[in-house]
Design a protein around this motif. Sequence first.
Motif, PDB file in Angstrom:
ATOM      1  N   THR A 166       8.731  30.531  -3.247  1.00 37.22           N
ATOM      2  CA  THR A 166       8.312  31.185  -4.559  1.00 37.22           C
ATOM      3  C   THR A 166       7.133  30.517  -4.849  1.00 37.22           C
ATOM      4  OG1 THR A 166      10.563  31.347  -5.293  1.00 37.22           O
ATOM      5  CG2 THR A 166       8.861  31.617  -7.119  1.00 37.22           C
ATOM      6  N   ASP A 167       6.068  31.586  -5.052  1.00 37.46           N
ATOM      7  CA  ASP A 167       4.519  30.927  -5.347  1.00 37.46           C
ATOM      8  C   ASP A 167       4.506  30.603  -6.826  1.00 37.46           C
ATOM      9  OD1 ASP A 167       4.266  33.480  -6.618  1.00 37.46           O
ATOM     10  OD2 ASP A 167       3.377  34.362  -4.871  1.00 37.46           O
ATOM     11  N   ASP A 379       6.569  25.998  11.008  1.00 38.61           N
ATOM     12  CA  ASP A 379       5.387  26.962  11.215  1.00 38.61           C
ATOM     13  C   ASP A 379       5.355  27.723   9.676  1.00 38.61           C
ATOM     14  OD1 ASP A 379       4.152  26.306  13.694  1.00 38.61           O
ATOM     15  OD2 ASP A 379       6.022  27.087  14.409  1.00 38.61           O
ATOM     16  N   ALA A 380       6.733  28.135   9.388  1.00 39.72           N
ATOM     17  CA  ALA A 380       6.877  28.896   8.186  1.00 39.72           C
ATOM     18  C   ALA A 380       6.443  28.209   6.993  1.00 39.72           C
ATOM     19  CB  ALA A 380       8.232  29.391   8.041  1.00 39.72           C
ATOM     20  N   GLU A 381       6.539  26.783   7.084  1.00 36.86           N
ATOM     21  CA  GLU A 381       6.322  25.836   5.963  1.00 36.86           C
ATOM     22  C   GLU A 381       4.919  26.018   5.783  1.00 36.86           C
ATOM     23  OE1 GLU A 381       8.206  24.837   3.574  1.00 36.86           O
ATOM     24  OE2 GLU A 381      10.092  25.423   4.537  1.00 36.86           O
ATOM     25  N   ARG A 382       4.056  25.786   6.924  1.00 34.33           N
ATOM     26  CA  ARG A 382       2.736  25.875   6.896  1.00 34.33           C
ATOM     27  C   ARG A 382       2.295  26.981   6.263  1.00 34.33           C
ATOM     28  NH1 ARG A 382       3.539  24.092  12.409  1.00 34.33           N
ATOM     29  NH2 ARG A 382       3.286  21.717  12.526  1.00 34.33           N
ATOM     30  N   VAL A 383       2.612  28.296   6.510  1.00 36.41           N
ATOM     31  CA  VAL A 383       2.200  29.625   5.894  1.00 36.41           C
ATOM     32  C   VAL A 383       2.463  29.306   4.461  1.00 36.41           C
ATOM     33  CG1 VAL A 383       2.861  31.782   5.602  1.00 36.41           C
ATOM     34  CG2 VAL A 383       2.839  30.848   7.715  1.00 36.41           C
ATOM     35  N   PHE A 384       3.338  28.731   3.896  1.00 33.69           N
ATOM     36  CA  PHE A 384       3.700  28.633   2.409  1.00 33.69           C
ATOM     37  C   PHE A 384       2.708  27.554   1.808  1.00 33.69           C
ATOM     38  CE2 PHE A 384       8.203  29.893   3.415  1.00 33.69           C
ATOM     39  CZ  PHE A 384       7.855  31.127   3.117  1.00 33.69           C
ATOM     40  N   SER A 385       2.256  26.486   2.619  1.00 36.54           N
ATOM     41  CA  SER A 385       1.158  25.637   1.999  1.00 36.54           C
ATOM     42  C   SER A 385      -0.064  26.224   1.890  1.00 36.54           C
ATOM     43  CB  SER A 385       1.110  24.408   3.330  1.00 36.54           C
ATOM     44  OG  SER A 385       2.527  23.743   3.094  1.00 36.54           O
ATOM     45  N   LYS A 386      -0.351  27.263   2.832  1.00 33.37           N
ATOM     46  CA  LYS A 386      -1.492  27.987   2.893  1.00 33.37           C
ATOM     47  C   LYS A 386      -1.387  28.916   1.649  1.00 33.37           C
ATOM     48  CE  LYS A 386      -3.019  28.086   7.667  1.00 33.37           C
ATOM     49  NZ  LYS A 386      -3.102  29.005   8.876  1.00 33.37           N
ATOM     50  N   LEU A 387      -0.364  29.615   1.460  1.00 39.03           N
ATOM     51  CA  LEU A 387       0.073  30.447   0.260  1.00 39.03           C
ATOM     52  C   LEU A 387      -0.291  29.626  -1.234  1.00 39.03           C
ATOM     53  CD1 LEU A 387       0.856  33.100  -1.034  1.00 39.03           C
ATOM     54  CD2 LEU A 387       3.200  32.193  -0.779  1.00 39.03           C
ATOM     55  N   ASN A 388       0.154  28.397  -1.193  1.00 37.25           N
ATOM     56  CA  ASN A 388      -0.041  27.588  -2.306  1.00 37.25           C
ATOM     57  C   ASN A 388      -1.370  27.251  -2.826  1.00 37.25           C
ATOM     58  OD1 ASN A 388       2.584  27.691  -2.956  1.00 37.25           O
ATOM     59  ND2 ASN A 388       3.023  25.847  -2.005  1.00 37.25           N
ATOM     60  N   PHE A 389      -2.387  27.136  -1.602  1.00 42.44           N
ATOM     61  CA  PHE A 389      -3.747  26.806  -1.713  1.00 42.44           C
ATOM     62  C   PHE A 389      -4.553  27.995  -2.159  1.00 42.44           C
ATOM     63  CE2 PHE A 389      -2.987  23.052   1.379  1.00 42.44           C
ATOM     64  CZ  PHE A 389      -3.624  22.129   0.527  1.00 42.44           C
ATOM     65  N   ILE A 390      -4.145  29.232  -1.820  1.00 47.06           N
ATOM     66  CA  ILE A 390      -4.665  30.472  -1.888  1.00 47.06           C
ATOM     67  C   ILE A 390      -4.323  31.174  -3.328  1.00 47.06           C
ATOM     68  CG2 ILE A 390      -5.058  32.755  -1.199  1.00 47.06           C
ATOM     69  CD1 ILE A 390      -4.416  32.167   1.563  1.00 47.06           C
ATOM     70  N   LYS A 391      -2.956  31.162  -3.597  1.00 47.21           N
ATOM     71  CA  LYS A 391      -2.420  31.687  -4.896  1.00 47.21           C
ATOM     72  C   LYS A 391      -2.384  30.594  -5.719  1.00 47.21           C
ATOM     73  CE  LYS A 391       0.204  35.247  -6.533  1.00 47.21           C
ATOM     74  NZ  LYS A 391       1.366  36.202  -6.273  1.00 47.21           N
ATOM     75  N   THR A 392      -3.426  30.248  -6.542  1.00 48.21           N
ATOM     76  CA  THR A 392      -3.260  29.070  -7.558  1.00 48.21           C
ATOM     77  C   THR A 392      -3.074  29.659  -8.953  1.00 48.21           C
ATOM     78  OG1 THR A 392      -5.455  29.016  -7.747  1.00 48.21           O
ATOM     79  CG2 THR A 392      -4.728  27.733  -6.186  1.00 48.21           C
ATOM     80  N   LYS A 393      -3.212  28.779  -9.985  1.00 50.50           N
ATOM     81  CA  LYS A 393      -3.084  29.356 -11.077  1.00 50.50           C
ATOM     82  C   LYS A 393      -4.210  30.079 -11.684  1.00 50.50           C
ATOM     83  CE  LYS A 393       0.083  25.411 -13.025  1.00 50.50           C
ATOM     84  NZ  LYS A 393       0.059  24.352 -14.030  1.00 50.50           N
ATOM     85  N   LEU A 394      -5.466  29.720 -11.316  1.00 52.31           N
ATOM     86  CA  LEU A 394      -6.395  30.595 -11.423  1.00 52.31           C
ATOM     87  C   LEU A 394      -6.680  31.787 -10.772  1.00 52.31           C
ATOM     88  CD1 LEU A 394      -9.214  27.641 -11.647  1.00 52.31           C
ATOM     89  CD2 LEU A 394      -7.979  28.916 -13.539  1.00 52.31           C
ATOM     90  N   ARG A 395      -5.873  31.953  -9.557  1.00 51.16           N
ATOM     91  CA  ARG A 395      -5.798  33.117  -8.646  1.00 51.16           C
ATOM     92  C   ARG A 395      -4.634  33.785  -8.738  1.00 51.16           C
ATOM     93  NH1 ARG A 395      -8.249  31.632  -3.058  1.00 51.16           N
ATOM     94  NH2 ARG A 395      -9.022  34.045  -3.065  1.00 51.16           N
ATOM     95  N   ASN A 396      -3.728  33.706  -9.592  1.00 48.68           N
ATOM     96  CA  ASN A 396      -2.232  34.113  -9.687  1.00 48.68           C
ATOM     97  C   ASN A 396      -2.190  35.805  -9.719  1.00 48.68           C
ATOM     98  OD1 ASN A 396      -2.954  34.807 -12.357  1.00 48.68           O
ATOM     99  ND2 ASN A 396      -1.528  33.579 -13.362  1.00 48.68           N
ATOM    100  N   SER A 397      -3.294  36.463  -9.941  1.00 50.51           N
ATOM    101  CA  SER A 397      -3.182  37.893  -9.927  1.00 50.51           C
ATOM    102  C   SER A 397      -3.539  38.523  -8.460  1.00 50.51           C
ATOM    103  CB  SER A 397      -4.359  38.639 -10.702  1.00 50.51           C
ATOM    104  OG  SER A 397      -5.438  38.235 -10.438  1.00 50.51           O
ATOM    105  N   LEU A 398      -3.652  37.634  -7.582  1.00 52.10           N
ATOM    106  CA  LEU A 398      -3.998  37.951  -6.241  1.00 52.10           C
ATOM    107  C   LEU A 398      -2.588  38.733  -5.688  1.00 52.10           C
ATOM    108  CD1 LEU A 398      -5.545  35.074  -4.057  1.00 52.10           C
ATOM    109  CD2 LEU A 398      -6.479  37.527  -4.536  1.00 52.10           C
ATOM    110  N   GLN A 399      -2.916  40.045  -5.078  1.00 57.08           N
ATOM    111  CA  GLN A 399      -2.065  40.959  -4.512  1.00 57.08           C
ATOM    112  C   GLN A 399      -1.550  40.248  -3.068  1.00 57.08           C
ATOM    113  OE1 GLN A 399      -0.438  43.216  -6.492  1.00 57.08           O
ATOM    114  NE2 GLN A 399      -1.848  42.403  -8.029  1.00 57.08           N
TER     115      GLN A 399
END
Length: 421
Positions: A166-167, A379-399
């Motif tokens: 969950t992001d 490898d799946a956990e690494r994807v979620f780590s990238k997801l958390n770096f990309i979709k932050t509180k300031l970028r929570n509207s990213l589709q």
Amino acid sequence: MQLIMPGKRKFRDAWINEDFQSWLKPVEGNPERASCRICHKELNAELTCIKRHNTSKTHLQNERAIDLGQLELEGNQIDSSTPIGVSTATILLACFIAENNLPFTTADKLVDLMKRMFPDSAIAQGLFMKRTKCTDVIRTMGKTVTNSLIKKLRTNKFSVIMDESTDVSTTKSCAVIVRFYDSHEQKITTAMLDLINVYDSNNAQGSTGENLYALLINTLTILYIPLLYLGAELHSLFQTESLKNRDMVQDVKYRCRQFCISVCVAVRKRFDLDNPLWEMVSFLSVSKALDYRSRIAMPSLQDLIKLVPRINAEDSQKLDDEWRSLDFVSVPDEIRHEKNIEEFYKGLGNLKDDEGHVMFSALSNFALHILSLPTSNADAERVFSKLNFIKTKLRNSLQLPSIIALIAVSEEVQRYGGCVQ
């Protein structure tokens, strides 16, 4: 009463320092006119006319054509022999933003900064990319990377890793990771195939085993990826029940002991430790494959071939013959002393005899496919780590399409050593 008509407006140099600096210029000898360097068109030197032209359909199309190298910007003659053109610079800049998890809004000011930093560069002056275009470029590149991956999966055996998280915007996503031996690149590749919204408008069942399995099958079906290598074992994996909660106890030692017992029981349930596959696969290690004393315990690969029939699509006799012939072939020292098992079998697969025939193609292909089997969900956990770096509180509207494209482009860029390379 005398009616006084207002005079015509004249060109102001201040306009060049605003949003029009990339294309606006005065007309020599006529201060009442302005010129567009992109459209090669004159217009009235009025701010309203200039703003209207800046948002016109023709101007925007010509601006995009310049980015693609189809038009030439007036006053900036771009040398056709220049190794990096405007389009290449646009792609590299988009790759840099994706690789470093930067917001799309970075392009708004970064491009203008580059123009100021490099006023003598025709490429920098011809570069036009704001946040909207940056999003489109990255999404297009993401689709290209994913389509290339899909083509490889249609002709290669692959394994699937799935996990959910969950992001920051409370969106539950399921990552579909594939791991396979890429015969074209000659290396084992791990890549994200898709990132699925578990609770979308068409799916309200949530993260149950049956639903996750259905999402996976639906994804592979939509992408026309054959389901040949998905069998009963993978289906059972999606149906595995969670460990039951144990009652809280007061004694810390007892709880620690119970925890250790629970871990051991869970490992025992999830992994068949008595499966002969684990011991047989160990004979493929570099030290055992080239040691005649270790090979006495496993002179043939036939038993291992029977355990993984889907991996061995070639002639099993040819594979077994190549395994047996290792004792009679002088393997070069650079291959024999290779500690990386993947590089060892890649080198073994390229080894030729005196007549130029490849000697261990089947054995190399078989071993590399065995090595591509996933052993964890890291490898799946690494994807979620990238997801958390990309979709932050300031970028929570990213589709989700933007996130998928960002991860896909980032993985592809890093696979080749970064956008600088």
